[in-house]
Motif scaffolding. Structure first.
Motif, PDB file in Angstrom:
ATOM      1  N   ARG A 103      36.097  44.797  39.570  1.00  0.00           N
ATOM      2  CA  ARG A 103      37.046  43.818  39.715  1.00  0.00           C
ATOM      3  C   ARG A 103      36.689  42.344  40.197  1.00  0.00           C
ATOM      4  NH1 ARG A 103      41.258  41.852  43.407  1.00  0.00           N
ATOM      5  NH2 ARG A 103      43.233  41.053  42.128  1.00  0.00           N
ATOM      6  N   ALA A 104      36.062  42.382  41.318  1.00  0.00           N
ATOM      7  CA  ALA A 104      35.483  41.303  41.913  1.00  0.00           C
ATOM      8  C   ALA A 104      34.577  40.527  40.670  1.00  0.00           C
ATOM      9  CB  ALA A 104      34.860  41.790  43.198  1.00  0.00           C
ATOM     10  N   LEU A 105      33.705  41.497  40.239  1.00  0.00           N
ATOM     11  CA  LEU A 105      32.716  41.045  39.172  1.00  0.00           C
ATOM     12  C   LEU A 105      33.351  40.277  38.161  1.00  0.00           C
ATOM     13  CD1 LEU A 105      29.609  43.760  39.294  1.00  0.00           C
ATOM     14  CD2 LEU A 105      30.061  41.828  40.551  1.00  0.00           C
ATOM     15  N   ARG A 106      34.464  40.797  37.565  1.00  0.00           N
ATOM     16  CA  ARG A 106      35.243  40.235  36.508  1.00  0.00           C
ATOM     17  C   ARG A 106      35.658  39.024  36.944  1.00  0.00           C
ATOM     18  NH1 ARG A 106      37.238  45.585  35.714  1.00  0.00           N
ATOM     19  NH2 ARG A 106      39.356  44.889  36.786  1.00  0.00           N
ATOM     20  N   ARG A 107      35.817  38.569  38.122  1.00  0.00           N
ATOM     21  CA  ARG A 107      36.510  37.056  38.456  1.00  0.00           C
ATOM     22  C   ARG A 107      35.274  36.239  38.750  1.00  0.00           C
ATOM     23  NH1 ARG A 107      39.610  38.353  43.663  1.00  0.00           N
ATOM     24  NH2 ARG A 107      40.398  35.895  43.379  1.00  0.00           N
TER      25      ARG A 107
END
Length: 234
Positions: free
Chosen positions: A209-213
């Motif tokens: 999730r963090a990487l997608r942001r």
């Protein structure tokens, strides 16, 4: 080789093509290769280097830190005391030009050539300020946590970065190898984030999730100036 991915959204999840006007870099495992630094600690403690690094990976995977590693091999470990002993023995802790990642100098210079504000800010001891200055890298500011009196992942650390460049958080890209100390807190503060997959933390930590942001996900810094230039193109 660099593999990169540009996210479709900013820290709030909405599409955002506003330009990046400042780029801040973490230090350890972002600009400085800490492999030999850990190796010298292993030598000092009388532990085989591969054993030392294997235990480091195991500790990081379960939420431990590098200080837990030193404590494991020497119970009651006192960092300040051991650093003084190493200095007296002629093998001081720290980094030099030989520890600089191959792509660091050109990346910082490439970003400054675009007229961007380039900062370096990481969790480091006071002595790192002098060590980093000796490298002669192109940066508008170098922030050392123990000099600033605030460290990551505290929001105050990222607020200090924003204050140094005089720009709103949304105009700033923070580049680091740790999801817990770099990516999540930078995004939470409203900055953009670039995740650099190198060093132990960069390969052990994972949060899809963090990487997608993230604005960028990188294997090295080679193409970052070109990626930022393309992002900022009209």
């Amino acid at each position: 080789m660099t593999t990169t991915g540009e996210a479709t959204g900013d820290a709030t999840g909405g599409a955002d093509r506003a330009p990046i006007r400042a780029v801040f870099f973490d230090i350890g495992e972002t600009l400085i290769n800490e492999g030999e630094i850990y190796g010298r600690w292993a030598d000092w403690l009388g532990v085989p280097r591969h054993t030392f690094l294997t235990k480091l990976g195991a500790l990081l995977a379960t939420g431990g830190t590098h200080l837990d590693l030193l404590e494991y091999f020497r119970p009651g470990f006192d960092l300040d005391k051991e650093e003084r002993r190493r200095a007296e023995a002629g093998v001081p802790n720290g980094f030099g030009a030989e520890d600089l990642y191959f792509d660091a100098r050109r990346c910082l210079a490439g970003l400054r050539a675009q007229g961007l504000y380039v900062g370096v800010a990481g969790n480091q001891p006071v002595q790192a300020a002098e060590q980093f200055a000796a490298l002669g890298l192109e940066a508008d500011v170098v922030g050392i946590s123990d000099v600033w009196g605030v460290s990551k992942p505290s929001p105050e650390f990222f607020a200090r970065c924003a204050a140094e460049c005089g720009l709103p958080p949304g105009d700033i890209l923070y580049v680091g190898d740790r999801i817990d100390n770099d990516v999540r807190p930078a995004l939470a503060f409203g900055m953009r984030a670039a995740f650099l997959r190198r060093g132990p933390w960069g390969h052990i930590q994972h949060d899809e999730r963090a990487l997608r942001r993230c604005t960028f996900v990188l294997d090295d810094l080679v193409d970052l100036p070109a990626l930022v230039e393309r992002h900022n193109a009209p």
